[in-house]
Design an enzyme around this catalytic site. Structure first.
Site, PDB file in Angstrom:
ATOM      1  N   LYS A  81       0.845  -1.208   0.000  1.00 26.93           N
ATOM      2  CA  LYS A  81       0.000   0.000   0.000  1.00 26.93           C
ATOM      3  C   LYS A  81       0.868   1.240   0.000  1.00 26.93           C
ATOM      4  O   LYS A  81       2.019   1.234   0.444  1.00 26.93           O
ATOM      5  CB  LYS A  81      -0.946   0.018   1.215  1.00 26.93           C
ATOM      6  CG  LYS A  81      -0.267  -0.029   2.603  1.00 26.93           C
ATOM      7  CD  LYS A  81       0.193   1.291   3.156  1.00 26.93           C
ATOM      8  CE  LYS A  81       0.952   1.109   4.468  1.00 26.93           C
ATOM      9  NZ  LYS A  81       1.665   2.296   4.950  1.00 26.93           N
ATOM     10  N   PRO A 123       9.259  -4.513  -0.009  1.00 28.49           N
ATOM     11  CA  PRO A 123      10.421  -4.385   0.873  1.00 28.49           C
ATOM     12  C   PRO A 123      10.024  -4.555   2.346  1.00 28.49           C
ATOM     13  O   PRO A 123       8.961  -4.092   2.752  1.00 28.49           O
ATOM     14  CB  PRO A 123      10.922  -2.959   0.624  1.00 28.49           C
ATOM     15  CG  PRO A 123       9.747  -2.229   0.067  1.00 28.49           C
ATOM     16  CD  PRO A 123       8.946  -3.244  -0.691  1.00 28.49           C
ATOM     17  N   GLY A 133       9.628  -1.281   5.044  1.00 24.45           N
ATOM     18  CA  GLY A 133       9.761  -0.227   4.036  1.00 24.45           C
ATOM     19  C   GLY A 133       8.668   0.817   4.066  1.00 24.45           C
ATOM     20  O   GLY A 133       8.692   1.763   3.291  1.00 24.45           O
ATOM     21  N   MET A 142       5.519   0.040   3.352  1.00 19.75           N
ATOM     22  CA  MET A 142       4.517  -0.346   2.352  1.00 19.75           C
ATOM     23  C   MET A 142       3.662  -1.519   2.831  1.00 19.75           C
ATOM     24  O   MET A 142       2.954  -2.156   2.051  1.00 19.75           O
ATOM     25  CB  MET A 142       5.187  -0.703   1.024  1.00 19.75           C
ATOM     26  CG  MET A 142       5.974   0.459   0.441  1.00 19.75           C
ATOM     27  SD  MET A 142       6.408   0.165  -1.265  1.00 19.75           S
ATOM     28  CE  MET A 142       4.883   0.647  -2.092  1.00 19.75           C
ATOM     29  N   ALA A 143       3.746  -1.807   4.129  1.00 17.18           N
ATOM     30  CA  ALA A 143       2.900  -2.823   4.761  1.00 17.18           C
ATOM     31  C   ALA A 143       3.146  -4.238   4.233  1.00 17.18           C
ATOM     32  O   ALA A 143       2.205  -5.018   4.079  1.00 17.18           O
ATOM     33  CB  ALA A 143       1.416  -2.444   4.654  1.00 17.18           C
ATOM     34  N   GLY A 144       4.401  -4.575   3.991  1.00 15.05           N
ATOM     35  CA  GLY A 144       4.736  -5.919   3.513  1.00 15.05           C
ATOM     36  C   GLY A 144       4.381  -7.001   4.527  1.00 15.05           C
ATOM     37  O   GLY A 144       3.813  -8.038   4.164  1.00 15.05           O
ATOM     38  N   GLY A 145       4.686  -6.771   5.789  1.00 16.06           N
ATOM     39  CA  GLY A 145       4.349  -7.755   6.833  1.00 16.06           C
ATOM     40  C   GLY A 145       2.840  -7.919   6.947  1.00 16.06           C
ATOM     41  O   GLY A 145       2.339  -9.036   7.149  1.00 16.06           O
ATOM     42  N   SER A 146       2.127  -6.831   6.788  1.00 13.03           N
ATOM     43  CA  SER A 146       0.659  -6.883   6.853  1.00 13.03           C
ATOM     44  C   SER A 146       0.099  -7.643   5.655  1.00 13.03           C
ATOM     45  O   SER A 146      -0.878  -8.391   5.785  1.00 13.03           O
ATOM     46  CB  SER A 146       0.076  -5.462   6.861  1.00 13.03           C
ATOM     47  OG  SER A 146       0.584  -4.748   7.958  1.00 13.03           O
ATOM     48  N   ALA A 147       0.725  -7.466   4.488  1.00 11.72           N
ATOM     49  CA  ALA A 147       0.298  -8.212   3.300  1.00 11.72           C
ATOM     50  C   ALA A 147       0.481  -9.712   3.538  1.00 11.72           C
ATOM     51  O   ALA A 147      -0.394 -10.522   3.182  1.00 11.72           O
ATOM     52  CB  ALA A 147       1.106  -7.769   2.078  1.00 11.72           C
ATOM     53  N   ASP A 150      -2.530  -2.233   9.593  1.00 11.47           N
ATOM     54  CA  ASP A 150      -2.616  -2.223   8.131  1.00 11.47           C
ATOM     55  C   ASP A 150      -3.112  -3.553   7.549  1.00 11.47           C
ATOM     56  O   ASP A 150      -3.243  -3.679   6.334  1.00 11.47           O
ATOM     57  CB  ASP A 150      -1.240  -1.930   7.514  1.00 11.47           C
ATOM     58  CG  ASP A 150      -0.772  -0.505   7.784  1.00 11.47           C
ATOM     59  OD1 ASP A 150      -1.631   0.379   7.976  1.00 11.47           O
ATOM     60  OD2 ASP A 150       0.446  -0.282   7.797  1.00 11.47           O
TER      61      ASP A 150
END
Ligand code: C5P
Length: 303
Positions: free
Chosen positions: A11, A96, A99, A101-106, A138
């Site tokens: 995001k 990333p 980063g 961009m909420a990678g862990g949340s994705a 997120d």
């Protein structure tokens, strides 16, 4: 039971307005999320016990135990339905880590959708959103995707009307920034200043109008992130990265969430390519990717 693979998006916060620190340590937000076409994929396979492996460019520091948000998602779901969390999760990271961009949340959203399918649960959307909100601010947005307004600590979502496709360039930094540290820096910068109370935290009208009209130039002019000053203080290099994007005609240049990824809105696909080349050549960031949005939330990848 056949393995299930789910893809979930990153995001960008088009607006991120942050209120005062609450008693529970969180900050009230008024935010507008857009899901963009950088994805993590999670494959869930039945296993003797919960396990996790990870692949991708930038995976150092991603925990491989039960502190990983994707593993916590599986545990939370299994507790809700009284099953054992006996799955292996394989994460392929295109977003990333740390980063902004909420990678862990994705990953958490993808793990929820994958195990829901693997275990044949078919939980309704509201129940998955409820579990998601308990995992992180997120995670609900990574489930729904598209464009949405987030209130509360970001987990209370309302759909936002948006027309057209927006073309972005995202510039990754060498090292991530921990979200709590960036919020703490923001509190430090604001110490002694009077802030709007939560009831006054609002989504920007000009931003909603630009989205409704599909007007990228207008949107670029009103992108706003309260976390930006804090992230730039912790990582002064980010100011240079933002300057390079502006110099090459980005319609808007912002730090994404708590950073350190920077996001640049381009006029169109061709301009995004020019911007990406300029940012890569400038040496101000580790790497650059193009993305478009809005895109769907976490979804099963059919073979
Ligand atoms: O909800 P999540 O686990 O993603 O949040 C990580 C950290 O970021 C929190 O522990 C808190 O320090 C900070 N945070 C915050 N206000 C928010 C969201 C996150 O202070 N609205």
């Amino acid at each position: 039971m056949r393995p299930v693979t789910v893809r979930a998006p990153a995001k960008i916060n088009l607006q991120l307005s942050v209120g005062v620190r609450r008693d529970d340590g969180y900050h009230d937000l008024a935010t507008v999320f857009q899901a963009v076409s950088l994805y993590d994929e999670v494959t869930a396979t039945p296993a003797r016990r919960l396990g996790i492996t990870v692949a991708g460019d930038d995976v150092a520091g991603v925990p491989l135990d039960e502190t990983n948000l994707a593993a916590r998602a599986v545990i939370a779901l299994s507790e809700r339905v009284a099953l054992s969390p006996d799955v292996h999760l394989h994460l392929r990271k295109g977003i990333p880590a740390a980063g902004g961009m909420a990678g862990g949340s994705a990953d958490a959203a993808a793990a929820l959708v994958a195990c829901d399918a693997l275990w044949g649960l078919r939980l309704d959307r509201a129940e998955l959103l409820d579990i998601a909100a308990g995992l992180g601010s997120d995670v609900p947005f990574a489930l729904v995707g598209g464009t949405a307004i987030g209130m509360g600590r970001g987990e209370r979502l309302m759909p936002a009307l948006s027309r057209g496709t927006y073309h972005w360039v995202v510039a990754f930094a060498d090292e991530g920034l921990p979200t709590p540290g960036v919020y703490a820096e923001l509190d430090r910068l604001r110490a002694g200043r009077k802030l709007a109370n939560p009831a006054e935290l609002q989504v920007s009208e000009p931003l909603m109008t630009a989205l409704l009209a599909g007007d990228a130039a207008a949107l670029g002019g009103v992108l706003a992130n309260d976390m930006q000053a804090a992230a730039c203080n912790l990582r002064p290099q980010l100011r240079l990265t933002l300057d390079v994007g502006r110099e090459y005609g980005a319609l808007g240049a912002i730090v994404s969430g708590s950073g350190p990824t920077c996001a640049f809105l381009a006029r169109d696909q061709e301009h995004a390519l020019d911007l990406a080349v300029a940012l890569s050549a400038s040496g101000v960031c580790r790497s650059v990717k193009r993305a478009h949005g809005p895109v769907h939330g976490a979804r099963v990848v059919e073979d």
